[in-house]
Every structure is written in structure tokens, then in C-alpha cells.
Motif scaffolding. Structure first.
Motif, mmCIF file in Angstrom:
data_model
loop_
_atom_site.group_PDB
_atom_site.id
_atom_site.type_symbol
_atom_site.label_atom_id
_atom_site.label_comp_id
_atom_site.label_asym_id
_atom_site.label_seq_id
_atom_site.Cartn_x
_atom_site.Cartn_y
_atom_site.Cartn_z
ATOM 1 N N CYS A 92 41.672 21.633 -70.452
ATOM 2 C CA CYS A 92 41.901 20.526 -71.377
ATOM 3 C C CYS A 92 41.481 20.999 -72.757
ATOM 4 N N THR A 93 42.299 20.754 -73.752
ATOM 5 C CA THR A 93 41.942 21.194 -75.107
ATOM 6 C C THR A 93 41.564 20.032 -76.024
ATOM 7 N N ASN A 94 42.046 18.819 -75.710
ATOM 8 C CA ASN A 94 41.684 17.679 -76.548
ATOM 9 C C ASN A 94 42.101 16.377 -75.867
ATOM 10 N N ILE A 95 41.308 15.357 -76.080
ATOM 11 C CA ILE A 95 41.691 14.014 -75.645
ATOM 12 C C ILE A 95 41.499 13.078 -76.833
ATOM 13 N N LEU A 96 42.573 12.428 -77.216
ATOM 14 C CA LEU A 96 42.558 11.433 -78.280
ATOM 15 C C LEU A 96 42.565 10.066 -77.611
ATOM 16 N N ARG A 97 41.573 9.249 -77.946
ATOM 17 C CA ARG A 97 41.447 7.943 -77.300
ATOM 18 C C ARG A 97 41.784 6.833 -78.296
ATOM 19 N N TRP A 98 42.255 5.718 -77.740
ATOM 20 C CA TRP A 98 42.548 4.558 -78.564
ATOM 21 C C TRP A 98 41.256 4.028 -79.178
ATOM 22 N N GLY A 99 41.328 3.660 -80.444
ATOM 23 C CA GLY A 99 40.213 3.010 -81.123
ATOM 24 C C GLY A 99 40.455 1.512 -81.204
ATOM 25 N N GLU A 100 39.567 0.839 -81.847
ATOM 26 C CA GLU A 100 39.719 -0.606 -82.065
ATOM 27 C C GLU A 100 40.964 -0.850 -82.916
ATOM 28 N N GLY A 101 41.696 -1.896 -82.603
ATOM 29 C CA GLY A 101 42.851 -2.269 -83.406
ATOM 30 C C GLY A 101 44.119 -1.508 -83.070
ATOM 31 N N GLY A 102 44.064 -0.633 -82.085
ATOM 32 C CA GLY A 102 45.267 0.098 -81.675
ATOM 33 C C GLY A 102 46.058 -0.700 -80.655
ATOM 34 N N HIS A 103 47.105 -0.095 -80.147
ATOM 35 C CA HIS A 103 47.955 -0.763 -79.159
ATOM 36 C C HIS A 103 47.390 -0.670 -77.742
ATOM 37 N N GLY A 104 46.476 0.271 -77.506
ATOM 38 C CA GLY A 104 45.919 0.457 -76.173
ATOM 39 C C GLY A 104 44.512 -0.085 -76.071
ATOM 40 N N VAL A 105 43.976 -0.038 -74.873
ATOM 41 C CA VAL A 105 42.602 -0.481 -74.626
ATOM 42 C C VAL A 105 41.651 0.504 -75.300
ATOM 43 N N PRO A 106 40.761 0.023 -76.164
ATOM 44 C CA PRO A 106 39.826 0.940 -76.840
ATOM 45 C C PRO A 106 39.101 1.837 -75.832
ATOM 46 N N GLY A 107 39.102 3.128 -76.121
ATOM 47 C CA GLY A 107 38.470 4.106 -75.251
ATOM 48 C C GLY A 107 39.405 4.731 -74.229
ATOM 49 N N SER A 108 40.561 4.103 -73.977
ATOM 50 C CA SER A 108 41.517 4.695 -73.032
ATOM 51 C C SER A 108 42.286 5.823 -73.720
ATOM 52 N N VAL A 109 42.867 6.687 -72.919
ATOM 53 C CA VAL A 109 43.558 7.865 -73.450
ATOM 54 C C VAL A 109 44.867 7.478 -74.122
ATOM 55 N N LEU A 110 45.028 7.945 -75.337
ATOM 56 C CA LEU A 110 46.310 7.859 -76.035
ATOM 57 C C LEU A 110 47.088 9.152 -75.772
ATOM 58 N N LEU A 111 46.440 10.299 -76.036
ATOM 59 C CA LEU A 111 47.099 11.599 -75.919
ATOM 60 C C LEU A 111 46.106 12.629 -75.404
ATOM 61 N N ALA A 112 46.473 13.311 -74.335
ATOM 62 C CA ALA A 112 45.661 14.400 -73.794
ATOM 63 C C ALA A 112 46.436 15.696 -73.995
ATOM 64 N N THR A 113 45.773 16.698 -74.517
ATOM 65 C CA THR A 113 46.391 17.999 -74.737
ATOM 66 C C THR A 113 45.704 19.001 -73.823
ATOM 67 N N PHE A 114 46.532 19.841 -73.167
ATOM 68 C CA PHE A 114 45.986 20.781 -72.191
ATOM 69 C C PHE A 114 46.872 22.008 -72.097
ATOM 70 N N GLU A 115 46.339 23.042 -71.486
ATOM 71 C CA GLU A 115 47.086 24.275 -71.275
ATOM 72 C C GLU A 115 47.182 24.567 -69.790
#
Length: 158
Positions: free
Chosen positions: A30-53
Motif C-alpha cells: 500500500c502506498t497511500n490511503i486518502l480518507r474522507w474528511g468532514e463535509g465530503g460525500h463519504g463517511v468521515p474517515g472512510s476510504v476515498l482512494l487507496a493507492t497500491f502496487e
């Protein structure tokens, strides 16, 4: 980061999919996990985008919602070094609920299509002798999981 890399669209399963794929391939991380913040479309803290190799190839897994589904119109082609690697990758995909299709294709439990192919099979089908190449292709067509020994026998005329 690769200039061009696939982004796989999931409906809330991006992190689970990434973790599964990391377990299937030896050289993965796993190289990065971007999580939803407050005010986004997803549940805060849930994964928006995970980057991996996986084996040196960068992928992204996006939790984009239910709008899109995977189809076999695009698949991930895995060049395996030998039959043991074909068996290992295939076995992990099947054990987790993957559905074998035909000619080395399998659809994993997330709906992503994979082609699990021994490198040597491609070389056999690319032989300059059209009769040999045709025998290999004909032997491959009814196979589910590809069997390199059977393909080699077809190549040899046996």
C-alpha cells in the motif's frame, strides 16, 4: 508514481479489495490511503482512494459509489513465470470466491476480471510455425485454468 495507472471503481469496498490484492501478490504494498474528511460525500474517515502496487504496477482503488460495475471488457493480465505461479495466483483468487471463466480468465469476488497466463504460453502461440501456434491456441481454448504442460504437448504435436 507511474504516468498511467489503472483506477478501479468500487462501491465501498476499495480498502477490502486493495488488502485482498496485496495478499495475492508477493511483491505488493500500500502506498497511500486518502480518507474522507468532514463535509465530503463519504463517511468521515472512510476510504476515498487507496493507492497500491502489485508486482511493480501502481493501482488506485476508488470508492466511487454504485453507479458503475466491472465488466470483462477490461481485465488485468498477469504474466506468470511458471505453472507454480499460475497455480498460486489462481488458487488465491478461487479460494476467496473467484469464478473461473475460460482460457485463464477468472472474475474475483469484487467483480474484477483477471487473465492468469504463463509467460511461456504467449511465446508458444507466437511461434513462427503457424501449425504449432494453432495447436497451442486450440489446446488453450477449452481450458479453464491454463496448463503449461498441456500447452507444451500441443506445441510439440503430442
Amino acid at each position: 508514481m507511474d504516468k498511467i495507472s489503472p483506477c478501479l471503481w468500487f462501491n465501498g469496498e476499495a480498502e477490502a479489495a486493495m488488502n485482498f490484492y496485496l495478499s495475492v501478490f508477493k511483491r505488493s504494498r500500500c502506498t497511500n490511503i486518502l480518507r474522507w474528511g468532514e463535509g465530503g460525500h463519504g463517511v468521515p474517515g472512510s476510504v476515498l482512494l487507496a493507492t497500491f502496487e502489485l508486482e511493480g504496477q501502481t493501482f488506485s482503488a476508488l470508492n466511487g459509489g454504485p453507479q458503475y460495475q466491472f465488466t470483462p471488457a477490461i481485465s488485468l493480465f498477469v504474466n506468470c513465470d511458471d505453472q507454480a505461479e499460475v497455480d498460486e495466483v489462481w488458487g488465491k483468487l478461487v479460494a476467496a470466491g473467484g469464478q473461473p471463466v475460460q482460457c485463464g480468465w477468472i472474475t474475483d469476488h469484487f467483480g474484477v476480471s483477471w487473465q492468469i497466463v504463463p509467460r511461456q504460453a504467449m511465446a508458444l502461440m507466437d511461434d513462427p510455425d503457424p501449425a504449432r501456434a494453432a495447436r497451442v491456441f486450440q489446446a488453450m481454448m477449452p481450458m479453464i485454468k491454463l496448463d503449461l504442460a498441456d500447452l507444451q504437448r500441443a506445441y510439440d504435436g503430442g
